[in-house]
Design a protein around this motif. Structure first.
Motif, PDB file in Angstrom:
ATOM      1  N   HIS A 285     -11.668   7.797  10.117  1.00 42.75           N
ATOM      2  CA  HIS A 285     -11.162   6.434   9.855  1.00 42.75           C
ATOM      3  C   HIS A 285     -12.103   5.641   8.957  1.00 42.75           C
ATOM      4  O   HIS A 285     -11.659   4.805   8.184  1.00 42.75           O
ATOM      5  CB  HIS A 285     -10.896   5.691  11.161  1.00 42.75           C
ATOM      6  CG  HIS A 285     -12.127   5.234  11.873  1.00 42.75           C
ATOM      7  ND1 HIS A 285     -12.805   6.044  12.744  1.00 42.75           N
ATOM      8  CD2 HIS A 285     -12.805   4.077  11.785  1.00 42.75           C
ATOM      9  CE1 HIS A 285     -13.860   5.387  13.183  1.00 42.75           C
ATOM     10  NE2 HIS A 285     -13.892   4.201  12.620  1.00 42.75           N
ATOM     11  N   ASP A 286     -13.412   5.925   9.018  1.00 40.56           N
ATOM     12  CA  ASP A 286     -14.326   5.111   8.204  1.00 40.56           C
ATOM     13  C   ASP A 286     -14.296   5.479   6.722  1.00 40.56           C
ATOM     14  O   ASP A 286     -14.826   4.752   5.887  1.00 40.56           O
ATOM     15  CB  ASP A 286     -15.757   5.146   8.771  1.00 40.56           C
ATOM     16  CG  ASP A 286     -16.230   6.550   9.040  1.00 40.56           C
ATOM     17  OD1 ASP A 286     -15.412   7.481   8.832  1.00 40.56           O
ATOM     18  OD2 ASP A 286     -17.388   6.733   9.429  1.00 40.56           O
ATOM     19  N   GLU A 287     -13.617   6.573   6.388  1.00 36.54           N
ATOM     20  CA  GLU A 287     -13.452   6.896   4.956  1.00 36.54           C
ATOM     21  C   GLU A 287     -12.291   6.114   4.340  1.00 36.54           C
ATOM     22  O   GLU A 287     -12.117   6.099   3.134  1.00 36.54           O
ATOM     23  CB  GLU A 287     -13.133   8.391   4.769  1.00 36.54           C
ATOM     24  CG  GLU A 287     -14.280   9.311   5.080  1.00 36.54           C
ATOM     25  CD  GLU A 287     -13.805  10.759   5.072  1.00 36.54           C
ATOM     26  OE1 GLU A 287     -13.041  11.144   4.159  1.00 36.54           O
ATOM     27  OE2 GLU A 287     -14.191  11.492   6.004  1.00 36.54           O
ATOM     28  N   PHE A 288     -11.457   5.547   5.207  1.00 32.85           N
ATOM     29  CA  PHE A 288     -10.239   4.909   4.691  1.00 32.85           C
ATOM     30  C   PHE A 288     -10.122   3.464   5.166  1.00 32.85           C
ATOM     31  O   PHE A 288      -9.065   3.024   5.566  1.00 32.85           O
ATOM     32  CB  PHE A 288      -9.010   5.707   5.126  1.00 32.85           C
ATOM     33  CG  PHE A 288      -8.954   7.108   4.592  1.00 32.85           C
ATOM     34  CD1 PHE A 288      -8.468   7.368   3.321  1.00 32.85           C
ATOM     35  CD2 PHE A 288      -9.424   8.171   5.358  1.00 32.85           C
ATOM     36  CE1 PHE A 288      -8.429   8.665   2.825  1.00 32.85           C
ATOM     37  CE2 PHE A 288      -9.387   9.482   4.860  1.00 32.85           C
ATOM     38  CZ  PHE A 288      -8.892   9.716   3.591  1.00 32.85           C
ATOM     39  N   THR A 289     -11.220   2.742   5.156  1.00 33.74           N
ATOM     40  CA  THR A 289     -11.138   1.327   5.544  1.00 33.74           C
ATOM     41  C   THR A 289     -10.373   0.580   4.453  1.00 33.74           C
ATOM     42  O   THR A 289     -10.284   1.046   3.307  1.00 33.74           O
ATOM     43  CB  THR A 289     -12.542   0.703   5.684  1.00 33.74           C
ATOM     44  OG1 THR A 289     -13.200   0.862   4.435  1.00 33.74           O
ATOM     45  CG2 THR A 289     -13.352   1.373   6.786  1.00 33.74           C
ATOM     46  N   LEU A 290      -9.828  -0.588   4.815  1.00 36.01           N
ATOM     47  CA  LEU A 290      -9.054  -1.371   3.845  1.00 36.01           C
ATOM     48  C   LEU A 290      -9.855  -1.645   2.582  1.00 36.01           C
ATOM     49  O   LEU A 290      -9.347  -1.556   1.471  1.00 36.01           O
ATOM     50  CB  LEU A 290      -8.682  -2.711   4.469  1.00 36.01           C
ATOM     51  CG  LEU A 290      -7.412  -2.749   5.290  1.00 36.01           C
ATOM     52  CD1 LEU A 290      -7.137  -4.178   5.681  1.00 36.01           C
ATOM     53  CD2 LEU A 290      -6.252  -2.156   4.491  1.00 36.01           C
ATOM     54  N   GLU A 291     -11.106  -1.955   2.800  1.00 37.86           N
ATOM     55  CA  GLU A 291     -11.975  -2.261   1.674  1.00 37.86           C
ATOM     56  C   GLU A 291     -12.002  -1.098   0.673  1.00 37.86           C
ATOM     57  O   GLU A 291     -11.973  -1.295  -0.530  1.00 37.86           O
ATOM     58  CB  GLU A 291     -13.378  -2.458   2.239  1.00 37.86           C
ATOM     59  CG  GLU A 291     -14.143  -3.550   1.580  1.00 37.86           C
ATOM     60  CD  GLU A 291     -15.553  -3.604   2.153  1.00 37.86           C
ATOM     61  OE1 GLU A 291     -15.815  -2.994   3.213  1.00 37.86           O
ATOM     62  OE2 GLU A 291     -16.380  -4.235   1.498  1.00 37.86           O
ATOM     63  N   ARG A 292     -12.012   0.101   1.205  1.00 33.60           N
ATOM     64  CA  ARG A 292     -12.101   1.264   0.311  1.00 33.60           C
ATOM     65  C   ARG A 292     -10.782   1.597  -0.370  1.00 33.60           C
ATOM     66  O   ARG A 292     -10.777   2.127  -1.475  1.00 33.60           O
ATOM     67  CB  ARG A 292     -12.573   2.492   1.100  1.00 33.60           C
ATOM     68  CG  ARG A 292     -13.983   2.309   1.571  1.00 33.60           C
ATOM     69  CD  ARG A 292     -14.631   3.631   1.857  1.00 33.60           C
ATOM     70  NE  ARG A 292     -15.949   3.353   2.434  1.00 33.60           N
ATOM     71  CZ  ARG A 292     -16.710   4.248   2.996  1.00 33.60           C
ATOM     72  NH1 ARG A 292     -16.320   5.503   3.055  1.00 33.60           N
ATOM     73  NH2 ARG A 292     -17.871   3.924   3.487  1.00 33.60           N
ATOM     74  N   ILE A 293      -9.657   1.350   0.338  1.00 31.11           N
ATOM     75  CA  ILE A 293      -8.402   1.778  -0.286  1.00 31.11           C
ATOM     76  C   ILE A 293      -7.804   0.685  -1.174  1.00 31.11           C
ATOM     77  O   ILE A 293      -6.931   0.956  -1.973  1.00 31.11           O
ATOM     78  CB  ILE A 293      -7.348   2.262   0.742  1.00 31.11           C
ATOM     79  CG1 ILE A 293      -6.991   1.143   1.726  1.00 31.11           C
ATOM     80  CG2 ILE A 293      -7.826   3.504   1.469  1.00 31.11           C
ATOM     81  CD1 ILE A 293      -5.796   1.489   2.588  1.00 31.11           C
ATOM     82  N   GLU A 294      -8.266  -0.572  -1.017  1.00 36.04           N
ATOM     83  CA  GLU A 294      -7.625  -1.648  -1.797  1.00 36.04           C
ATOM     84  C   GLU A 294      -8.271  -1.852  -3.158  1.00 36.04           C
ATOM     85  O   GLU A 294      -9.355  -1.394  -3.410  1.00 36.04           O
ATOM     86  CB  GLU A 294      -7.602  -2.938  -0.982  1.00 36.04           C
ATOM     87  CG  GLU A 294      -6.364  -2.913  -0.105  1.00 36.04           C
ATOM     88  CD  GLU A 294      -6.176  -4.130   0.781  1.00 36.04           C
ATOM     89  OE1 GLU A 294      -7.106  -4.923   0.935  1.00 36.04           O
ATOM     90  OE2 GLU A 294      -5.066  -4.239   1.316  1.00 36.04           O
TER      91      GLU A 294
END
Ligand code: CLF
Ligand code: SF4
Length: 294
Positions: A285-294
């Motif tokens: 889950h920490d590879e796909f935080t909102l910050e990273r995907i947005e």
């Protein structure tokens, strides 16, 4: 020998890592945490953390809007080709947040039609939502049923919120159990595969879970998953008392064996977070935080 599978069960579990032990070696699931509210109180829950229906309490998920959940699912699907299942399992109860849950399902059906949708609920509002779940082609539902006896239930659930009122004690537990079993029967009649999760609470429902297994099998459940209570100090208290302990591995195994006479028991559950991503036992889950995907 030709084995007939008239209800298509094998096809439904072939790529679902939770409903098939074989599948969990090859396929991944992810959860989107779109459902913050809950309509019951479990003694083992601390609302600051994820629902213990389907998740490891003591960790906080990043709450997503349905739009963010869709974006995240598409980002994960692009990177994890084994992803076959998208589940909603919290951090509260998905059916206590029906607008958010069903908006997410509707958008995913349109944008990611190959991903199976899955949901885990405490069951209080299940009968009311069976038709809508079926409209979204949901073939896999999990209900957390910790007891089928209201007096035992009164020791697990201090209250439920029902028809605009807070109801307490055995009366509340009786309503919850009735709704859970009715929802189970309605889903089974429609060919939906239903898994029952039970949290094993030593001294409270350990001797009662074999009876739970017997009843849920009779009502059409497909699989029973007995999960150990996770009793960690940061998670708060049980019954307002410190010191409710978790079962030992030996106790858990003995209860699983006592239930195995009645139906198939799941033994590969990893008690995922409400925002878990990846193969079971793996959490990205920490590879796909909102910050990273947005
Ligand atoms: Fe998620 Fe649950 Fe669907 Fe699986 S998890 S909503 S059925 S896709 Fe699986 Fe995790 Fe155990 Fe749940 S390992 S906690 S059983
Ligand atoms: Fe907490 Fe889940 Fe129980 Fe609701 S159903 S009180 S979120 S553990």
């Amino acid at each position: 020998l030709k084995v007939v599978d008239s209800s298509g069960v094998r096809e439904k579990i072939r790529d679902h890592p939770c409903f098939s032990k074989d599948a969990h070696h090859h396929y991944a699931r992810m959860h989107v945490a779109v459902a913050p509210a809950c309509n019951i109180q479990c003694h083992y829950c601390n609302r600051k953390y994820d629902c213990a229906n389907e998740s490891r309490p003591g960790v906080v998920s990043e709450l997503l809007t349905p739009e963010q959940a869709v974006k995240k699912t598409l980002a994960v699907a692009a990177e994890i080709p084994q992803l076959t299942v998208l589940g909603i399992a919290g951090p509260g109860d998905p059916l206590a947040n029906p607008e958010r849950t069903f908006a997410t399902f509707a958008a995913l059906t349109e944008k990611a039609p190959d991903i199976r949708l899955c949901v885990s609920t405490n069951g209080l509002m299940l009968p009311q939502h069976v038709d809508e779940l079926c409209r979204h082609n949901i073939d896999h539902v999990t209900i957390t049923i910790n007891c089928v006896d209201a007096d035992i239930g009164a020791q697990i659930y201090p209250w439920i919120f029902w028809q605009h009122r807070r109801i307490r004690g055995a009366k509340a537990a009786a309503i919850l159990i009735e709704q859970q079993l009715m929802g189970l029967e309605m889903l089974a009649e429609r060919g939906v595969l239903v898994k029952i999760n039970s949290v094993l609470i030593p001294g409270v429902n350990d001797l009662h879970l074999a009876e739970v297994s017997r009843i849920v099998k009779q009502k059409g459940a497909f699989l029973h998953n007995i999960m150990p209570l996770i009793a960690e100090p940061e998670h708060g208290t049980f019954f307002g008392l410190m010191g409710q302990r978790a079962p030992s591995a030996k106790e858990l195994h003995a209860v699983q064996q006592s239930c195995a006479n009645d139906m198939e028991i799941m033994s590969h559950c990893r008690q995922c977070r409400a925002d878990a991503i990846g193969m079971l036992g793996q959490d990205r889950h920490d590879e796909f935080t909102l910050e990273r995907i947005e």
